[in-house]
Scaffold this active site. Sequence first.
Site, PDB file in Angstrom:
ATOM      1  N   CYS A 197       0.870  -1.156   0.000  1.00 38.04           N
ATOM      2  CA  CYS A 197       0.000   0.000   0.000  1.00 38.04           C
ATOM      3  C   CYS A 197       0.913   1.213   0.000  1.00 38.04           C
ATOM      4  O   CYS A 197       2.127   1.076   0.103  1.00 38.04           O
ATOM      5  CB  CYS A 197      -0.853  -0.005   1.257  1.00 38.04           C
ATOM      6  SG  CYS A 197      -1.717  -1.574   1.489  1.00 38.04           S
TER       7      CYS A 197
ATOM      8  N   ARG B   8       0.849   1.876  -5.959  1.00 41.39           N
ATOM      9  CA  ARG B   8       1.119   0.852  -4.945  1.00 41.39           C
ATOM     10  C   ARG B   8      -0.157   0.147  -4.479  1.00 41.39           C
ATOM     11  O   ARG B   8      -0.083  -0.810  -3.712  1.00 41.39           O
ATOM     12  CB  ARG B   8       1.800   1.496  -3.739  1.00 41.39           C
ATOM     13  CG  ARG B   8       3.110   2.148  -4.058  1.00 41.39           C
ATOM     14  CD  ARG B   8       3.691   2.788  -2.826  1.00 41.39           C
ATOM     15  NE  ARG B   8       4.035   1.784  -1.843  1.00 41.39           N
ATOM     16  CZ  ARG B   8       5.196   1.127  -1.801  1.00 41.39           C
ATOM     17  NH1 ARG B   8       6.120   1.395  -2.701  1.00 41.39           N
ATOM     18  NH2 ARG B   8       5.427   0.231  -0.887  1.00 41.39           N
TER      19      ARG B   8
ATOM     20  N   TRP C 232      -3.990  -1.727  -1.109  1.00 40.83           N
ATOM     21  CA  TRP C 232      -4.120  -2.931  -1.931  1.00 40.83           C
ATOM     22  C   TRP C 232      -4.418  -4.048  -0.946  1.00 40.83           C
ATOM     23  O   TRP C 232      -3.569  -4.423  -0.145  1.00 40.83           O
ATOM     24  CB  TRP C 232      -2.813  -3.186  -2.689  1.00 40.83           C
ATOM     25  CG  TRP C 232      -2.891  -4.348  -3.630  1.00 40.83           C
ATOM     26  CD1 TRP C 232      -3.430  -4.347  -4.888  1.00 40.83           C
ATOM     27  CD2 TRP C 232      -2.394  -5.663  -3.410  1.00 40.83           C
ATOM     28  NE1 TRP C 232      -3.300  -5.595  -5.448  1.00 40.83           N
ATOM     29  CE2 TRP C 232      -2.676  -6.425  -4.570  1.00 40.83           C
ATOM     30  CE3 TRP C 232      -1.747  -6.299  -2.353  1.00 40.83           C
ATOM     31  CZ2 TRP C 232      -2.333  -7.759  -4.700  1.00 40.83           C
ATOM     32  CZ3 TRP C 232      -1.400  -7.640  -2.476  1.00 40.83           C
ATOM     33  CH2 TRP C 232      -1.683  -8.351  -3.646  1.00 40.83           C
TER      34      TRP C 232
ATOM     35  N   ASN D  22       1.325  -0.632   5.851  1.00 39.69           N
ATOM     36  CA  ASN D  22       1.644  -1.365   4.628  1.00 39.69           C
ATOM     37  C   ASN D  22       2.345  -2.643   5.059  1.00 39.69           C
ATOM     38  O   ASN D  22       3.276  -2.589   5.849  1.00 39.69           O
ATOM     39  CB  ASN D  22       2.566  -0.509   3.750  1.00 39.69           C
ATOM     40  CG  ASN D  22       3.109  -1.265   2.559  1.00 39.69           C
ATOM     41  OD1 ASN D  22       2.499  -2.238   2.104  1.00 39.69           O
ATOM     42  ND2 ASN D  22       4.243  -0.824   2.061  1.00 39.69           N
ATOM     43  N   GLY D  23       1.905  -3.796   4.526  1.00 34.76           N
ATOM     44  CA  GLY D  23       2.549  -5.058   4.881  1.00 34.76           C
ATOM     45  C   GLY D  23       1.540  -6.026   5.476  1.00 34.76           C
ATOM     46  O   GLY D  23       0.333  -5.866   5.293  1.00 34.76           O
TER      47      GLY D  23
ATOM     48  N   GLU E 136       6.948 -11.651 -22.233  1.00 33.36           N
ATOM     49  CA  GLU E 136       6.648 -10.295 -21.800  1.00 33.36           C
ATOM     50  C   GLU E 136       5.493  -9.700 -22.615  1.00 33.36           C
ATOM     51  O   GLU E 136       4.636  -8.995 -22.079  1.00 33.36           O
ATOM     52  CB  GLU E 136       7.917  -9.432 -21.909  1.00 33.36           C
ATOM     53  CG  GLU E 136       7.769  -7.972 -21.534  1.00 33.36           C
ATOM     54  CD  GLU E 136       7.285  -7.740 -20.107  1.00 33.36           C
ATOM     55  OE1 GLU E 136       7.254  -8.683 -19.299  1.00 33.36           O
ATOM     56  OE2 GLU E 136       6.903  -6.596 -19.822  1.00 33.36           O
TER      57      GLU E 136
ATOM     58  N   LYS F 283       2.123  -8.271 -20.816  1.00 31.69           N
ATOM     59  CA  LYS F 283       1.585  -6.925 -21.006  1.00 31.69           C
ATOM     60  C   LYS F 283       0.151  -7.010 -21.510  1.00 31.69           C
ATOM     61  O   LYS F 283      -0.725  -6.282 -21.055  1.00 31.69           O
ATOM     62  CB  LYS F 283       2.404  -6.115 -22.038  1.00 31.69           C
ATOM     63  CG  LYS F 283       3.764  -5.648 -21.608  1.00 31.69           C
ATOM     64  CD  LYS F 283       3.751  -4.494 -20.636  1.00 31.69           C
ATOM     65  CE  LYS F 283       3.786  -4.979 -19.211  1.00 31.69           C
ATOM     66  NZ  LYS F 283       5.059  -5.324 -18.638  1.00 31.69           N
TER      67      LYS F 283
ATOM     68  N   GLU G 167      -2.270  -8.156 -18.671  1.00 35.46           N
ATOM     69  CA  GLU G 167      -2.461  -7.292 -17.501  1.00 35.46           C
ATOM     70  C   GLU G 167      -3.196  -5.997 -17.818  1.00 35.46           C
ATOM     71  O   GLU G 167      -3.908  -5.484 -16.968  1.00 35.46           O
ATOM     72  CB  GLU G 167      -1.139  -7.018 -16.754  1.00 35.46           C
ATOM     73  CG  GLU G 167      -0.184  -6.066 -17.430  1.00 35.46           C
ATOM     74  CD  GLU G 167       1.021  -5.740 -16.544  1.00 35.46           C
ATOM     75  OE1 GLU G 167       2.127  -5.675 -17.077  1.00 35.46           O
ATOM     76  OE2 GLU G 167       0.864  -5.563 -15.322  1.00 35.46           O
TER      77      GLU G 167
ATOM     78  N   HIS H 168       4.096 -28.800 -29.256  1.00 34.65           N
ATOM     79  CA  HIS H 168       4.032 -29.817 -28.202  1.00 34.65           C
ATOM     80  C   HIS H 168       2.788 -29.663 -27.343  1.00 34.65           C
ATOM     81  O   HIS H 168       2.734 -30.184 -26.228  1.00 34.65           O
ATOM     82  CB  HIS H 168       5.293 -29.756 -27.337  1.00 34.65           C
ATOM     83  CG  HIS H 168       6.541 -30.092 -28.100  1.00 34.65           C
ATOM     84  ND1 HIS H 168       6.793 -31.345 -28.595  1.00 34.65           N
ATOM     85  CD2 HIS H 168       7.583 -29.312 -28.498  1.00 34.65           C
ATOM     86  CE1 HIS H 168       7.948 -31.344 -29.253  1.00 34.65           C
ATOM     87  NE2 HIS H 168       8.443 -30.110 -29.209  1.00 34.65           N
TER      88      HIS H 168
ATOM     89  N   LYS I  39       1.748  -1.829  -8.265  1.00 27.21           N
ATOM     90  CA  LYS I  39       3.093  -1.658  -8.816  1.00 27.21           C
ATOM     91  C   LYS I  39       4.132  -2.423  -8.009  1.00 27.21           C
ATOM     92  O   LYS I  39       5.079  -2.967  -8.549  1.00 27.21           O
ATOM     93  CB  LYS I  39       3.430  -0.166  -8.832  1.00 27.21           C
ATOM     94  CG  LYS I  39       4.769   0.151  -9.467  1.00 27.21           C
ATOM     95  CD  LYS I  39       4.674   0.058 -10.964  1.00 27.21           C
ATOM     96  CE  LYS I  39       5.975   0.455 -11.645  1.00 27.21           C
ATOM     97  NZ  LYS I  39       5.971  -0.085 -13.024  1.00 27.21           N
TER      98      LYS I  39
HETATM   99  O1  M6R Z   1       9.509  -4.253  -8.680  1.00 26.95           O
HETATM  100  P1  M6R Z   1       9.790  -5.564  -9.350  1.00 26.95           P
HETATM  101  O2  M6R Z   1      10.502  -5.411 -10.637  1.00 26.95           O
HETATM  102  O3  M6R Z   1      10.441  -6.541  -8.452  1.00 26.95           O
HETATM  103  O4  M6R Z   1       8.338  -6.149  -9.676  1.00 26.95           O
HETATM  104  C1  M6R Z   1       8.171  -7.457 -10.121  1.00 26.95           C
HETATM  105  C2  M6R Z   1       6.835  -7.634 -10.787  1.00 26.95           C
HETATM  106  O5  M6R Z   1       5.801  -7.438  -9.865  1.00 26.95           O
HETATM  107  C3  M6R Z   1       6.664  -6.636 -11.940  1.00 26.95           C
HETATM  108  O6  M6R Z   1       7.711  -6.772 -12.853  1.00 26.95           O
HETATM  109  C4  M6R Z   1       5.326  -6.862 -12.677  1.00 26.95           C
HETATM  110  O7  M6R Z   1       5.301  -8.119 -13.271  1.00 26.95           O
HETATM  111  C5  M6R Z   1       5.157  -5.767 -13.718  1.00 26.95           C
HETATM  112  N1  M6R Z   1       4.789  -4.527 -13.080  1.00 26.95           N
HETATM  113  C6  M6R Z   1       4.126  -6.125 -14.747  1.00 26.95           C
HETATM  114  O8  M6R Z   1       4.096  -5.158 -15.753  1.00 26.95           O
END
Ligand code: M6R
Length: 600
Positions: free
Chosen positions: A2, A30, A77, A103-104, A473, A477, A480, A496, A595
């Site tokens: 958060c 966050r 979050w 947060n946590g 990747e 993208k 998400e 396969h 994030k």
């Molecule tokens: O802050 P980080 O790079 O460790 O985050 C890891 C993942 O949560 C992050 O790369 C996530 O998959 C991306 N925001 C997705 O676009």
Amino acid sequence: MCGIVGYVGTTGGAAAVDVVLDGLSSLEYRGYDSAGLAVPTPSLAVHKAQGELAALEGIVPRGDLAGSLTGIGHTRWSTHGAPSDVNAHPHTDEAGRVAVVHNGIIENYQRLRDDLAEAGVVFRSETDTEVVPHLIRRYLDRGVSPEAAFRRAIDQLEGSYAIAAVFEGSETVYAARQDSPLVVGFGETGTYLASDVPAFIEHTDRVCYLENGDVVRLTADGAVVTDSAGNPVDRPTETVAWDPEDAEKSGYDHYMLKEIHEQPTALRQCLRGRIDDLEGTVTLEDINGLDHDGPVQFVACGTSYHAALFGAERLRRNGMAAQAFLASEYTTDRIPVDAETLVVGVTQSGETADTLRALREAARTGATTLAVTNTVGSSAARECDHALYIRAGPEIGVAATKTFASQQLTLALLAAKLVDSSNRTALEALRDIPGQVQTVLDTSDARAVAEEFVDADGFFFIGRGYHYPVALEGALKMKEITYRHAEGFAAGELKHGPLALVTEDTPVFAVVTGDGEGARKTIGNVAEVAAREAPIVAVTDGGSDVTRYTDYVLEIPTTDDFTGSVLAATQLQLVSYWLANRLGRSIDKPRNLAKCVTVE
Ligand code: M6R
């Protein structure tokens, strides 16, 4: 994961309600399922609302709160309890004497909650956090000072937390940190607290990062940091090199699009001063002291894991033993790691719980640890033996874009440093990447291609070698931010199993560069897809005849495979962006995501 903001202004300083709401807007990445704030003077006022920050802004009586110079705020979050007004932070004790944001995860909250309930406390929310104000109140009732009550409550918590509290009638903010980030900012007209620097960068660039176990008392004049036993500790004040404008949209509709377009700049920053053209060598001052020729293990999550796959591939191609692991699956019980191993955590935020745990586990075996991160002062940067910065600048959109490109490039530089081979051609190729990404941005047909697939509900991405992580990747993208089903595969794996899913309604994006063996094999896989009549998009530099099988082309400049993978990733980011935009998705804050993922 958060976002927390705290503020104590000097007389004549900005109203707390304004500083806190502005700060929260920079931290929404966050978490954004609910938000709230508390100001403690003249009497404790708490406002909270389910939904994005705009919902809170709509109900906060700014005029009534304008006189208060102290406040805390939170954007959430959810971990314990669904997103709702009542579960939103701040949480208070029953008498409304103290308000707390967190947060946590408080791991022993159930036991604390049971004890408090037995003592007569009536809980209002389902959160783990609510135990904290009730614990504090218990100590206040025994006549101890607010600071002592705060400390005693914190002492009872197990788990990870960044916690901030305000007490009715007091112009002080108390905070504590354990495994969740907190940074203090020192301004001309007040003192700031936040989970991350963008929350107050418009007010000050002078910051102090708290360490695990720190407790801080913030007043208008500054901050006093102590350890958990109350002994003063000295935390250095640093100046952060962020421009406030970096954290704003600058005319783009979304941060994600802005950040995709910032890639050339980010990549130039990443390279600056690191390549010696004359010598054909790489100098990484951040990690001057690191000299390693043993095995390398990468640990990372999500997009960073895809970058880690590049890093491992690059090192292997340079003759080093290297593997990439999903941090959440990494365990030294099963994975051989010892003092000869370099374990590299790739993490944009530097705060991802899975990655931090993996790094800590590796450190316990005696391995050397290295954080490759965007965030100076992050937990990963501070806890690892070495930290190498990707220098991408702040990334606000939840979808990682410019940080991915900067991670790819940084890991290529790391590989060059570790193998210590001077290779002018390879380094010149890296130097050309920012300009080539700019060419992709200037010429991309991604928007038109996205328009073709508005009704498609499943997407596949394939690639080989360096292009395999790009396929993963591209799919990440797509899912998400468009909420459409998407999968990435190593091109050779399609036959396969996944090929069974390929139909005329499932667009397939194939990344193919050059005309080498890898390209030829991938073209064979593309032909298999074409035979099932799937619409095919080639992301290609025109080095082969792949386009004879494909319906659409996303062109990238002719170059080597590694650079091609960076350029292809940009094209795929743009396709996902434009499709999500067309579908009206919440691009910068996709549903259910955040994030920075500070829970395992
Ligand atoms: O802050 P980080 O790079 O460790 O985050 C890891 C993942 O949560 C992050 O790369 C996530 O998959 C991306 N925001 C997705 O676009």
